[in-house]
Design an enzyme around this catalytic site. Structure first.
Site, mmCIF file in Angstrom:
data_model
loop_
_atom_site.group_PDB
_atom_site.id
_atom_site.type_symbol
_atom_site.label_atom_id
_atom_site.label_comp_id
_atom_site.label_asym_id
_atom_site.label_seq_id
_atom_site.Cartn_x
_atom_site.Cartn_y
_atom_site.Cartn_z
ATOM 1 N N ALA A 106 65.732 -28.810 -52.869
ATOM 2 C CA ALA A 106 64.675 -29.554 -52.176
ATOM 3 C C ALA A 106 65.159 -30.838 -51.467
ATOM 4 C CB ALA A 106 63.544 -29.847 -53.161
ATOM 5 N N ARG A 120 61.275 -23.367 -44.214
ATOM 6 C CA ARG A 120 61.008 -22.884 -45.590
ATOM 7 C C ARG A 120 59.691 -23.536 -46.052
ATOM 8 N NH1 ARG A 120 65.862 -22.658 -49.920
ATOM 9 N NH2 ARG A 120 64.513 -21.085 -50.861
ATOM 10 N N ASP A 161 60.725 -27.967 -56.737
ATOM 11 C CA ASP A 161 60.509 -28.019 -55.286
ATOM 12 C C ASP A 161 59.201 -28.691 -54.932
ATOM 13 O OD1 ASP A 161 62.376 -25.606 -55.857
ATOM 14 O OD2 ASP A 161 62.683 -26.205 -53.771
ATOM 15 N N LYS A 189 62.454 -22.657 -58.998
ATOM 16 C CA LYS A 189 63.099 -21.349 -58.828
ATOM 17 C C LYS A 189 62.506 -20.296 -59.757
ATOM 18 C CE LYS A 189 65.508 -20.507 -56.440
ATOM 19 N NZ LYS A 189 65.035 -19.923 -55.158
HETATM 20 O O1 MRU Z 1 66.002 -21.551 -53.218
HETATM 21 P P1 MRU Z 1 66.706 -22.834 -53.564
HETATM 22 O O2 MRU Z 1 68.130 -22.624 -53.982
HETATM 23 O O3 MRU Z 1 66.555 -23.873 -52.469
HETATM 24 O O4 MRU Z 1 65.922 -23.366 -54.836
HETATM 25 C C1 MRU Z 1 66.287 -24.592 -55.392
HETATM 26 C C2 MRU Z 1 65.543 -24.944 -56.615
HETATM 27 O O5 MRU Z 1 64.667 -24.231 -57.055
HETATM 28 C C3 MRU Z 1 65.878 -26.268 -57.236
HETATM 29 O O6 MRU Z 1 65.672 -26.222 -58.620
HETATM 30 C C4 MRU Z 1 64.960 -27.356 -56.647
HETATM 31 O O7 MRU Z 1 65.022 -27.332 -55.246
HETATM 32 C C5 MRU Z 1 65.324 -28.711 -57.133
HETATM 33 S S1 MRU Z 1 66.863 -29.289 -56.395
HETATM 34 C C6 MRU Z 1 67.142 -30.869 -56.983
#
Ligand code: MRU
Length: 373
Positions: free
Chosen positions: A65, A106, A257, A268
């Site tokens: 994020a 996204r 996120d 995730k």
């Molecule tokens: O699909 P991604 O790899 O962008 O997903 C990332 C995550 O789910 C992280 O846990 C989240 O963005 C926090 S990053 C500090």
């Protein structure tokens, strides 16, 4: 994308230097570490067009994020620079157009929209400066992107300080996906306490879920922690229950996120299951994030848009097909953990506990206050 710097990684001779996932160069280009190629190749993509930034976010060259938000902020600058607007008003229009475009890359991580709003607001604010040249507007807009980038490092360090106050020497900690340095400017959110613990000689035993289907846990978290010399054990997602049952884990910590106003947490895919497991085993479930990830405009988790990604992520692995042709596939990239499973949310301004409707409002008020000297 064409301009690549390619280095195949030789782990045997590599000294630990934290990898930087986003970098702005003196030549006014954006460099992104291609996270899809880790852990076997370190490739920096050099980007000069806003459309390249859109694709880099969408295709997960850059992911996580905060890192997405930082990359998008620089993307707006690239767009404005290339447009060569004839007047400040035309420049403002160009900034807003590029921000709107990048916002479609996204849907789930609110940091993307937060960073783009900051860029839009700064651009509007600059309209009040009389007789300003477009070149100066571009420079001042770039300063805002650099600020977003630099602030993230300090914010992550603060999150790490607060999170570390919950941990003790010898503790087992389980994490999911990658909320580390690669997903942020530095340190990460969920991984920040692990880096600070190591700086201070506190031993943590980290378990990293591999995180199907894109394997951010195996490819990124296990990689960056191992490179830093932190004690990390990689497990498949379906092993978390057993690791808890054996008593090897005293806390779960993940990034997010988007946090809704009631404390529901999007992260995730697989995070929700982990939270349920933690509750069943009486293990605290912590969420670490900057306040820029808290979205008070979204009242509850069911209103958070959940990205669905290509079926290939599930039907293919290791370069070959792993499922029958024409199989129906459901591939949500994120899930929502209901607030009742979340022990605490750890931000740069402190640790937030239930009742989240009130405590999240309080922390956001604190975040809006000017920082005391
Ligand atoms: O699909 P991604 O790899 O962008 O997903 C990332 C995550 O789910 C992280 O846990 C989240 O963005 C926090 S990053 C500090």
């Amino acid at each position: 994308m064409s301009n690549q710097q390619d280095h195949t990684l030789d782990l045997s001779i590599q000294r630990y230097e934290p990898l930087v996932s986003v970098r702005w160069t003196e030549h006014y280009e954006l460099e992104l570490l291609d996270q899809r190629l880790l852990p076997t190749q370190i490739v920096m993509e050099r980007l000069t067009e806003v459309s390249q930034v859109w694709h880099a976010i969408h295709d997960m060259v850059v992911r996580g994020a905060p890192a997405i938000g930082i990359a998008a902020a620089y993307g707006v600058v690239l767009g404005a620079l290339n447009d060569k607007a004839a007047s400040p008003l035309e420049w403002l229009k160009s900034v807003n157009t590029h921000a709107d475009y990048l916002a479609t890359s996204r849907p789930t991580a609110v940091n993307l929209f937060w960073a783009l709003d900051r860029m839009r607001n700064r651009a509007s604010q600059l309209m009040t400066v009389s007789n300003i040249a477009v070149a100066s507007l571009n420079e001042l807009l770039l300063e805002e992107a650099v600020l977003i980038h630099q602030e993230d490092e300090e914010v992550c360090r603060q999150i790490g300080e607060h999170a570390l106050s919950l941990f003790h020497d010898g503790m087992g900690v389980l994490t999911h996906c990658n909320a580390g340095g690669l997903a942020t400017a530095k340190y990460g959110t969920a991984l920040a306490p692990m880096y600070l613990a190591q700086e201070r000689g506190i031993q943590l035993k980290v378990f990293a879920d591999e995180t199907r289907p894109v394997l951010q846990g195996a490819r990124l978290t296990a990689f960056e922690l191992q490179q830093a010399g932190i004690d990390v054990t990689l497990i498949c997602d379906n092993m978390a229950a057993m690791v808890m049952q054996k008593g090897w884990v005293q806390a779960v910590i993940v990034g997010t996120d988007r946090v809704a106003a009631n404390g529901d947490v999007a992260n995730k895919i697989g995070t929700y299951g982990l939270a349920v497991l933690a509750k069943a085993h009486g293990i605290p479930f912590y969420v670490a994030c900057p306040t820029s990830t808290i979205d008070l405009n979204t009242s509850s988790g069911e209103l958070i848009p959940i990205e669905e990604r290509h079926e290939r992520e599930i039907t293919e692995a290791f370069g070959s097909r792993t499922a029958p042709e024409n199989i129906k596939v459901y591939n949500p990239a994120f899930d929502v953990t209901p607030n009742e499973y979340v022990t605490a949310i750890i931000t740069e301004h402190g640790i937030v506990e239930p009742d989240y409707v009130t405590s999240l409002q309080d922390i956001m008020k604190r975040a809006a206050l000017p920082i005391a000297d």
